[in-house]
Design a protein around this motif. Structure first.
Motif, mmCIF file in Angstrom:
data_model
loop_
_atom_site.group_PDB
_atom_site.id
_atom_site.type_symbol
_atom_site.label_atom_id
_atom_site.label_comp_id
_atom_site.label_asym_id
_atom_site.label_seq_id
_atom_site.Cartn_x
_atom_site.Cartn_y
_atom_site.Cartn_z
ATOM 1 N N ARG A 348 0.829 -1.209 0.000
ATOM 2 C CA ARG A 348 0.000 0.000 0.000
ATOM 3 C C ARG A 348 0.869 1.267 0.000
ATOM 4 O O ARG A 348 0.559 2.250 -0.656
ATOM 5 N N TYR A 349 1.967 1.225 0.737
ATOM 6 C CA TYR A 349 2.883 2.363 0.785
ATOM 7 C C TYR A 349 3.441 2.655 -0.613
ATOM 8 O O TYR A 349 3.454 3.805 -1.070
ATOM 9 N N VAL A 350 3.885 1.606 -1.293
ATOM 10 C CA VAL A 350 4.446 1.779 -2.636
ATOM 11 C C VAL A 350 3.358 2.223 -3.608
ATOM 12 O O VAL A 350 3.577 3.112 -4.441
ATOM 13 N N ARG A 351 2.173 1.613 -3.502
ATOM 14 C CA ARG A 351 1.075 2.002 -4.401
ATOM 15 C C ARG A 351 0.684 3.451 -4.196
ATOM 16 O O ARG A 351 0.502 4.213 -5.152
ATOM 17 N N ASP A 352 0.540 3.872 -2.932
ATOM 18 C CA ASP A 352 0.117 5.240 -2.660
ATOM 19 C C ASP A 352 1.171 6.260 -3.069
ATOM 20 O O ASP A 352 0.846 7.361 -3.507
ATOM 21 N N ALA A 353 2.446 5.899 -2.908
ATOM 22 C CA ALA A 353 3.516 6.815 -3.315
ATOM 23 C C ALA A 353 3.639 6.885 -4.826
ATOM 24 O O ALA A 353 3.954 7.942 -5.389
ATOM 25 N N GLY A 354 3.366 5.784 -5.520
ATOM 26 C CA GLY A 354 3.432 5.765 -6.978
ATOM 27 C C GLY A 354 4.796 6.220 -7.474
ATOM 28 O O GLY A 354 5.841 5.824 -6.941
ATOM 29 N N PRO A 355 4.821 7.115 -8.469
ATOM 30 C CA PRO A 355 6.105 7.569 -9.017
ATOM 31 C C PRO A 355 6.901 8.454 -8.049
ATOM 32 O O PRO A 355 8.043 8.792 -8.332
ATOM 33 N N LEU A 356 6.291 8.813 -6.911
ATOM 34 C CA LEU A 356 6.975 9.648 -5.923
ATOM 35 C C LEU A 356 7.733 8.818 -4.889
ATOM 36 O O LEU A 356 8.303 9.377 -3.941
ATOM 37 N N TYR A 357 7.747 7.500 -5.044
ATOM 38 C CA TYR A 357 8.311 6.607 -4.024
ATOM 39 C C TYR A 357 9.750 6.989 -3.639
ATOM 40 O O TYR A 357 10.067 7.125 -2.450
ATOM 41 N N GLU A 358 10.625 7.161 -4.612
ATOM 42 C CA GLU A 358 12.024 7.468 -4.297
ATOM 43 C C GLU A 358 12.162 8.831 -3.633
ATOM 44 O O GLU A 358 12.955 8.999 -2.695
ATOM 45 N N ARG A 359 11.404 9.812 -4.115
ATOM 46 C CA ARG A 359 11.446 11.137 -3.485
ATOM 47 C C ARG A 359 10.894 11.069 -2.060
ATOM 48 O O ARG A 359 11.426 11.703 -1.148
#
Length: 458
Positions: A348-359
């Motif tokens: 869920r964390y990765v899904r919610d962050a989407g393309p912003l995950y690394e930032r």
């Protein structure tokens, strides 16, 4: 070519400054006694590989040609001029001047008011720019009040040069900025935004933001930042939010990567998010029992304030969305330290962050500014562990594009449904099931859908 036709020509501004700093300039700014209609044919003849005239109304034409090694040289030539503002206008009025020295006098700072006459290579420095450059001082060629009255954006440029060059603003010039901050209101939001972006993308963004706040300009162009200077309570139980924000900005910059990494430096969205991440705190501050201070929901409030401010500065829609979302979810990871998440929570964390995950991960690391070494190490270890779990999950499944193992058409066929709200409810349930359980296979997904439909009375 200009000299052959009886026109003066001189290299001016940034390229001259860069020469004295031993830096290369591929784009050359020049000024001339000739008017655009007089020198256009020269630039067209010289510029084998390009010509442009978007700045014609300001007396500027440009051209490009390639060297034998393939590198491009771009030049822009501007007629001697002077800019003045009508007190109520957002746009400068351009009047042609008649001398190089007069043109230099209308430039923003002495370090940009130097010239090199060509083809004779005569150095022209009527206002002591070379000396100021050596001292690292920003000073206006004329009275600073006149200079900032003519073009108020120069006050923002002073801040930018503090960040880009590491210069100090000369005391009289700094005092003029403080006294004339209100004048910045006549400058368009786009021009203010562009200077702010250049400041943030510089090598010293913290120094620029601190100068922006100290000058008083931030009270007008970015008021949420000086508002972070909350009084520290008498028991010193919470950090000064402005100082904390400056530390987070520094740390975020240090966490950017090289050009081949996931967050190449300089990254505007990460830097903006670091700057804005706590702006919801003043509005949510509450003094609790025993001297404690809380800022409940400052992330959600800060996201709304971020969206409002970036829109007012006319940032692109995608930057507004990305930065406000980073502010909104910048606290999401903190619960992991006390109790590591299940795989479904990680998904869920990765899904919610989407393309912003690394930032997001870099913003989260930058925000952990505790001086307690044990707590800092625990936080870093937890973040490392979570990132490794994400890498492991990615090897097994595409968690960045998680979808139910049954699509909408299959759901309708299996349950005998027509398009409508019931299909949406079934799809959402199967998505949650996918997040909780990972990939279970088509047959198991069908069984779960039937079980859910039976229990829901579908």
């Amino acid at each position: 070519m200009f000299a052959d036709e009886g026109y003066e020509l001189a290299l001016v501004g940034g390229p001259v400054r860069d020469l004295l700093l031993h830096r290369k300039s591929h784009d050359l700014d020049l000024c001339s006694s000739a008017r655009p209609e007089q020198f256009e044919h020269i630039l067209r003849a010289w510029g084998h590989d390009g010509f442009w005239d978007m700045g014609r109304k300001f007396g500027t034409l440009g051209a490009m040609r390639r060297r034998p090694d393939g590198t491009a040289v771009q030049v822009e030539v501007t007629t001697y001029r002077r800019d003045t503002y009508d007190p109520d206008s957002r746009k400068p009025e351009v009047d042609y001047g008649d001398s190089l020295e007069g043109d230099l006098s209308r430039r923003d700072f002495t370090v940009n008011a130097m010239a090199l006459r060509v083809p004779d290579l005569e150095f022209v420095d009527p206002f002591g720019g070379a000396s100021d450059l050596a001292k690292g001082v920003l000073r206006t060629p004329v009275d600073p009040r006149q200079s900032f009255d003519d073009d108020p954006l120069r006050m923002m440029r002073a801040i930018r040069f503090v960040a880009q060059l590491g210069f100090n603003i000369e005391p009289e010039t700094a005092q003029a900025i403080t006294e004339m901050t209100d004048r910045i209101r006549i400058v368009s939001a786009e021009r203010v935004r562009d200077e702010l972006v250049k400041t943030l993308l510089s090598s010293r963004p913290r120094a620029g933001i601190e100068a922006l706040v100290d000058s008083g300009l931030a009270d007008i162009v970015l008021p949420e930042i000086p508002a972070l200077k909350l009084e520290i309570d008498e028991h010193h139980r919470h950090k000064d939010v402005f100082e904390h924000t400056m530390i987070v900005l520094d740390r975020a910059v240090a966490l950017e990567t090289g050009p081949d990494g996931p967050v190449p430096a300089p990254d505007l969205e990460l830097r903006l998010a670091a700057l804005m991440h706590d702006i919801g705190k003043p509005a949510t501050r509450k003094f609790e029992d025993h001297g404690k201070v809380s800022f409940h929901h400052h992330d959600a409030v800060g996201a709304k304030l971020t969206r409002k401010r970036l829109r007012a500065l006319h940032f692109d829609h995608h930057i507004v969305q990305d930065v406000s979302e980073l502010v909104n979810i910048h606290l999401r990871f903190h619960g992991y330290v006390d109790e590591p998440w299940t795989d479904s929570a990680v998904r869920r964390y990765v899904r919610d962050a989407g393309p912003l995950y690394e930032r997001l991960n870099r913003l989260t690391r930058a925000d952990a500014t505790t001086q307690n070494k044990r707590k800092a190490q625990m936080f870093s270890d937890a973040m490392d562990e979570m990132e490794q779990r994400v890498r492991d999950l990615k090897q097994r499944e595409d968690i960045e594009a998680i979808r139910p193992e049954l699509d909408g058409n299959e759901i309708m066929q299996l349950l005998g449904l027509e398009p409508g709200p019931q299909v949406g409810a079934a799809y959402r349930h199967m998505l949650e099931y996918r997040l909780d359980n990972g990939q279970v296979g088509h047959d198991a997904a069908v069984e779960e859908l039937k079980r859910w439909a039976a229990s829901a009375g579908k």
